[in-house]
Design an enzyme around this catalytic site. Sequence first.
Site, PDB file in Angstrom:
ATOM      1  N   ASP A   1       8.310   0.602 -39.543  1.00  0.00           N
ATOM      2  CA  ASP A   1       6.907   0.608 -39.529  1.00  0.00           C
ATOM      3  C   ASP A   1       6.379   0.063 -40.678  1.00  0.00           C
ATOM      4  O   ASP A   1       5.467  -0.787 -40.899  1.00  0.00           O
ATOM      5  CB  ASP A   1       6.348   1.736 -39.402  1.00  0.00           C
ATOM      6  CG  ASP A   1       6.453   2.318 -37.875  1.00  0.00           C
ATOM      7  OD1 ASP A   1       7.530   2.966 -37.716  1.00  0.00           O
ATOM      8  OD2 ASP A   1       5.569   2.132 -37.156  1.00  0.00           O
TER       9      ASP A   1
HETATM   10  O1  MRU Z   1       4.700   6.712 -33.668  1.00  0.00           O
HETATM   11  P1  MRU Z   1       5.187   5.406 -32.957  1.00  0.00           P
HETATM   12  O2  MRU Z   1       5.793   5.499 -31.804  1.00  0.00           O
HETATM   13  O3  MRU Z   1       4.291   4.147 -33.107  1.00  0.00           O
HETATM   14  O4  MRU Z   1       6.665   5.065 -34.142  1.00  0.00           O
HETATM   15  C1  MRU Z   1       7.282   3.967 -33.669  1.00  0.00           C
HETATM   16  C2  MRU Z   1       8.463   3.522 -34.808  1.00  0.00           C
HETATM   17  O5  MRU Z   1       8.676   4.436 -35.591  1.00  0.00           O
HETATM   18  C3  MRU Z   1       9.427   2.581 -34.243  1.00  0.00           C
HETATM   19  O6  MRU Z   1      10.434   2.681 -34.637  1.00  0.00           O
HETATM   20  C4  MRU Z   1       8.836   1.151 -35.093  1.00  0.00           C
HETATM   21  O7  MRU Z   1       7.326   1.115 -34.903  1.00  0.00           O
HETATM   22  C5  MRU Z   1       9.502   0.022 -34.558  1.00  0.00           C
HETATM   23  S1  MRU Z   1       9.038  -0.329 -32.849  1.00  0.00           S
HETATM   24  C6  MRU Z   1       9.926  -2.035 -32.857  1.00  0.00           C
END
Ligand code: MRU
EC number: 5.3.1.23
Length: 374
Positions: A255
């Site tokens: 993220d």
């Molecule tokens: O809370 P989320 O479902 O948005 O978290 C997503 C993640 O942590 C993913 O691993 C990250 O965003 C990479 S998506 C290509």
Amino acid sequence: MANEVEQVNSLQSICYTRGSLKLLDQRKLPLETIYLDIADSKDGWVAIKDMVVRGAPAIAIAAALSLAVEVSNLGAFSGMPKDAASFLSDKLDYLVSSRPTAVNLSDAATKLKEVVHKAAAASSEAQNVFQAYVEAAEVMLEDDVASNKAIGHYGASFLQKQQSDPKNISVLTHCNTGSLATAGYGTALGVIRALHEKGVLERAYCTETRPFNQGSRLTAFELVHENIPATLIADSAAAALMKAGQVKAVIVGADRVAANGDTANKIGTYSLAISAMHHGIPFYVAAPLTSIDLSLSSGEEIVIEERSAKELLHARGGLGEQVAASGISVWNPAFDVTPATVISGIITEKGVITKDGADSFDIKSFAEKVSSNH
Ligand code: MRU
């Protein structure tokens, strides 16, 4: 988000044509495939906050396109070009406030603001500013799939080179980083897809990813849909699986990656990295350059989103019946930070960043090198 449209068996989270945006309601998967109409930035903000759409790249694109739809259907705008630019800029700031950790969203907003301010300076019509915005948002949607395919290609080749048995690779992944988390193909799941396309993936293991279960609900759904040999495990089974010798590499998404390579990703990523290190298993992060935040020198500066206690107190990440005792207090960080020291490599659309014997990554030099090659 008025209309709900049922479609069958789709892995496309973002359905866009100029003036219309539909988002797959990921909270309903894998049992129902429902698309929600997104009419404007308010709908986009709510869809991101409430996890209709999630995953760092998908959030950024959905936000940008929700505003593109709003301005495509705006009708008359009485202001000057600079008023159009301020209108868009304010809406982008609002969209960025939906979720704090994924840098892709603020990165997209910064780039789109640059586009509209340039357009405002160069034009005498507000409409041209809106047009420039819509076109730039649409390019982001197109670019993401190409970038993910490049991540898949670089990641699969790199992994094969690192493995003693490059034709039988079993990989563990966490959360959902596939088509549903991006405009298509995926990042970490894109690498797994590419290994499978090359015929060298023995098995993909995916964690449930509590509390929101992105692994069991979304990644398992994608793996089954693509006929990729795959096994779902409880998050707490990961260390035992590694000890049993079933995991040759761990690949996760990101993220936000700080300049030294410290990586914020879904809660539980850090535990997987520590377990992988203990078992001598390489641990990779797969992410587009838009997930890198060079303004942060280390992961200590990353803001971690805390989500509602309901995600733990109720089943299905807060969407189902109550499962925990009323009155218990809850700590529910959505992400954790994995230090660069335990990351073996960062797979991007421009190649794999390695540490070359150092404790941390020099991502700034990598970014400078790849941009000077263009
Ligand atoms: O809370 P989320 O479902 O948005 O978290 C997503 C993640 O942590 C993913 O691993 C990250 O965003 C990479 S998506 C290509």
